[in-house]
Design a protein around this motif. Structure first.
Motif, PDB file in Angstrom:
ATOM      1  N   ARG A 112       2.017  -8.508 -14.529  1.00 44.85           N
ATOM      2  CA  ARG A 112       2.577  -8.459 -13.182  1.00 44.85           C
ATOM      3  C   ARG A 112       2.013  -7.252 -12.448  1.00 44.85           C
ATOM      4  O   ARG A 112       1.498  -6.313 -13.064  1.00 44.85           O
ATOM      5  CB  ARG A 112       4.103  -8.393 -13.212  1.00 44.85           C
ATOM      6  CG  ARG A 112       4.674  -7.052 -13.595  1.00 44.85           C
ATOM      7  CD  ARG A 112       6.201  -7.036 -13.556  1.00 44.85           C
ATOM      8  NE  ARG A 112       6.720  -5.683 -13.691  1.00 44.85           N
ATOM      9  CZ  ARG A 112       7.982  -5.385 -13.912  1.00 44.85           C
ATOM     10  NH1 ARG A 112       8.865  -6.355 -14.057  1.00 44.85           N
ATOM     11  NH2 ARG A 112       8.394  -4.138 -14.003  1.00 44.85           N
ATOM     12  N   VAL A 113       2.110  -7.289 -11.137  1.00 46.77           N
ATOM     13  CA  VAL A 113       1.698  -6.155 -10.321  1.00 46.77           C
ATOM     14  C   VAL A 113       2.841  -5.155 -10.285  1.00 46.77           C
ATOM     15  O   VAL A 113       3.974  -5.500  -9.966  1.00 46.77           O
ATOM     16  CB  VAL A 113       1.316  -6.603  -8.899  1.00 46.77           C
ATOM     17  CG1 VAL A 113       1.001  -5.395  -8.026  1.00 46.77           C
ATOM     18  CG2 VAL A 113       0.115  -7.547  -8.954  1.00 46.77           C
ATOM     19  N   VAL A 114       2.532  -3.903 -10.616  1.00 47.65           N
ATOM     20  CA  VAL A 114       3.540  -2.864 -10.709  1.00 47.65           C
ATOM     21  C   VAL A 114       3.133  -1.706  -9.798  1.00 47.65           C
ATOM     22  O   VAL A 114       1.970  -1.312  -9.750  1.00 47.65           O
ATOM     23  CB  VAL A 114       3.690  -2.357 -12.159  1.00 47.65           C
ATOM     24  CG1 VAL A 114       4.686  -1.214 -12.245  1.00 47.65           C
ATOM     25  CG2 VAL A 114       4.107  -3.499 -13.087  1.00 47.65           C
TER      26      VAL A 114
ATOM     27  N   ALA B 138       1.540  11.112   3.908  1.00 43.38           N
ATOM     28  CA  ALA B 138       2.284  10.135   3.108  1.00 43.38           C
ATOM     29  C   ALA B 138       1.928  10.225   1.624  1.00 43.38           C
ATOM     30  O   ALA B 138       0.802  10.589   1.267  1.00 43.38           O
ATOM     31  CB  ALA B 138       2.009   8.723   3.620  1.00 43.38           C
ATOM     32  N   SER B 139       2.889   9.892   0.782  1.00 46.77           N
ATOM     33  CA  SER B 139       2.637   9.764  -0.663  1.00 46.77           C
ATOM     34  C   SER B 139       2.213   8.328  -0.945  1.00 46.77           C
ATOM     35  O   SER B 139       2.883   7.390  -0.516  1.00 46.77           O
ATOM     36  CB  SER B 139       3.894  10.101  -1.464  1.00 46.77           C
ATOM     37  OG  SER B 139       4.293  11.430  -1.232  1.00 46.77           O
ATOM     38  N   LEU B 140       1.106   8.170  -1.656  1.00 50.84           N
ATOM     39  CA  LEU B 140       0.567   6.844  -1.911  1.00 50.84           C
ATOM     40  C   LEU B 140       1.115   6.253  -3.208  1.00 50.84           C
ATOM     41  O   LEU B 140       1.445   6.975  -4.154  1.00 50.84           O
ATOM     42  CB  LEU B 140      -0.958   6.891  -1.970  1.00 50.84           C
ATOM     43  CG  LEU B 140      -1.672   7.298  -0.685  1.00 50.84           C
ATOM     44  CD1 LEU B 140      -3.182   7.217  -0.875  1.00 50.84           C
ATOM     45  CD2 LEU B 140      -1.243   6.415   0.483  1.00 50.84           C
ATOM     46  N   VAL B 141       1.194   4.934  -3.224  1.00 52.39           N
ATOM     47  CA  VAL B 141       1.643   4.188  -4.399  1.00 52.39           C
ATOM     48  C   VAL B 141       0.560   3.169  -4.737  1.00 52.39           C
ATOM     49  O   VAL B 141       0.228   2.308  -3.919  1.00 52.39           O
ATOM     50  CB  VAL B 141       2.978   3.460  -4.118  1.00 52.39           C
ATOM     51  CG1 VAL B 141       3.380   2.597  -5.306  1.00 52.39           C
ATOM     52  CG2 VAL B 141       4.069   4.468  -3.801  1.00 52.39           C
TER      53      VAL B 141
ATOM     54  N   ALA C 121      -3.265  -0.286  -2.052  1.00 55.88           N
ATOM     55  CA  ALA C 121      -2.131   0.613  -2.252  1.00 55.88           C
ATOM     56  C   ALA C 121      -1.153   0.472  -1.088  1.00 55.88           C
ATOM     57  O   ALA C 121      -1.401  -0.230  -0.105  1.00 55.88           O
ATOM     58  CB  ALA C 121      -2.620   2.052  -2.367  1.00 55.88           C
ATOM     59  N   THR C 122      -0.014   1.149  -1.213  1.00 53.20           N
ATOM     60  CA  THR C 122       0.937   1.246  -0.104  1.00 53.20           C
ATOM     61  C   THR C 122       1.437   2.687  -0.052  1.00 53.20           C
ATOM     62  O   THR C 122       0.890   3.560  -0.727  1.00 53.20           O
ATOM     63  CB  THR C 122       2.084   0.231  -0.238  1.00 53.20           C
ATOM     64  OG1 THR C 122       2.855   0.217   0.973  1.00 53.20           O
ATOM     65  CG2 THR C 122       2.983   0.538  -1.416  1.00 53.20           C
ATOM     66  N   ILE C 123       2.446   2.957   0.769  1.00 45.20           N
ATOM     67  CA  ILE C 123       2.998   4.312   0.850  1.00 45.20           C
ATOM     68  C   ILE C 123       4.419   4.301   0.304  1.00 45.20           C
ATOM     69  O   ILE C 123       5.104   3.282   0.330  1.00 45.20           O
ATOM     70  CB  ILE C 123       2.954   4.871   2.279  1.00 45.20           C
ATOM     71  CG1 ILE C 123       3.797   4.036   3.250  1.00 45.20           C
ATOM     72  CG2 ILE C 123       1.510   4.960   2.767  1.00 45.20           C
ATOM     73  CD1 ILE C 123       3.871   4.625   4.659  1.00 45.20           C
ATOM     74  N   ALA C 124       4.840   5.456  -0.192  1.00 43.10           N
ATOM     75  CA  ALA C 124       6.136   5.535  -0.869  1.00 43.10           C
ATOM     76  C   ALA C 124       7.305   5.579   0.103  1.00 43.10           C
ATOM     77  O   ALA C 124       8.383   5.064  -0.188  1.00 43.10           O
ATOM     78  CB  ALA C 124       6.166   6.767  -1.778  1.00 43.10           C
TER      79      ALA C 124
END
Length: 215
Positions: free
Chosen positions: A209-211, A127-130, A6-9
């Motif tokens: 695809r990665v979304v 943080a908000s995660l994505v 994941a990443t952060i928004a």
């Protein structure tokens, strides 16, 4: 459902004070190691008068690139502990910079490790995660007169199924694009068929695809 790290928004700042030393954490999403380096350079310029600006970064869709810097702190007491926090959180395309203003009291190696780790960890808690999901493309073509009804149906369905609704294309018919986890496509096809009496088909294109999907 295939998931990547994941990443952060959005960027987050957080400050700790430990035995009179200020630890100012800045975590930010980035798209490359070069962008991460740019964030580090900007923070160093902003806090030019601080004794240390330690950093850690993880980049790449599979989190396959990582770097860290102790920036003058004793070796292994700052950058690596910060990097371990990013690793444990299973994040990528993120950079963390912790600025330290020394308060005159030495913390020792263990105290530094805990301080830098805690600063990054507490910033990430804010943080908000994505999530990054491998999704498959599905297209649904409907008569223009039915576009509004299917738009509402698909918005509701994607919200419930970790899927993403793309921008519709208006041609001879209204064509909707859904990026869906592979394991729920059959359910989507069933719902579309039931809502149209079998006259509308949800077609799998074979494209994946990665979304990024907000958690």
């Amino acid at each position: 459902m295939s998931t990547r790290p994941a990443t952060i928004a959005a960027a987050v700042d957080h400050e700790l004070v430990i035995r009179k030393s200020r630890f100012i954490a800045h975590v930010a999403p980035v798209s490359s190691s070069e962008e991460a380096d740019g964030v580090i350079a900007r923070i160093k310029k902003q806090y030019w008068d601080a004794r240390h600006n330690c950093s850690a970064q993880v980049t790449g869709i599979d989190a396959d690139r990582a770097r860290s810097s102790d920036d003058g702190e004793p070796s292994g007491t700052a950058g690596i502990p910060m990097l371990e926090v990013l690793r444990r959180r299973e994040l990528t395309d993120v950079v963390a910079v912790v600025t330290r203003y020394f308060g005159g009291i030495k913390l020792g190696a263990g105290g530094l490790v805990r301080a830098y780790s805690s600063a990054v960890s507490e910033a990430l808690d804010l943080a908000s995660l994505v999530d990054r999901l491998m999704l498959a493309q599905v297209t649904i073509a409907v008569p223009h007169a039915d576009a509004g009804r299917f738009d509402n149906l698909l918005r509701d369905w994607t919200d419930r199924n970790c899927a993403v609704l793309g921008e519709p294309q208006y041609r001879e018919q209204a064509v909707f694009e859904v990026w869906s986890p592979a394991d729920v496509i059959e359910a989507l096809q069933g719902e579309i068929a039931a809502s149209s009496g079998g006259s509308v088909v949800a077609s799998v294109t074979g494209i994946e695809r990665v979304v990024d999907v907000p958690r």
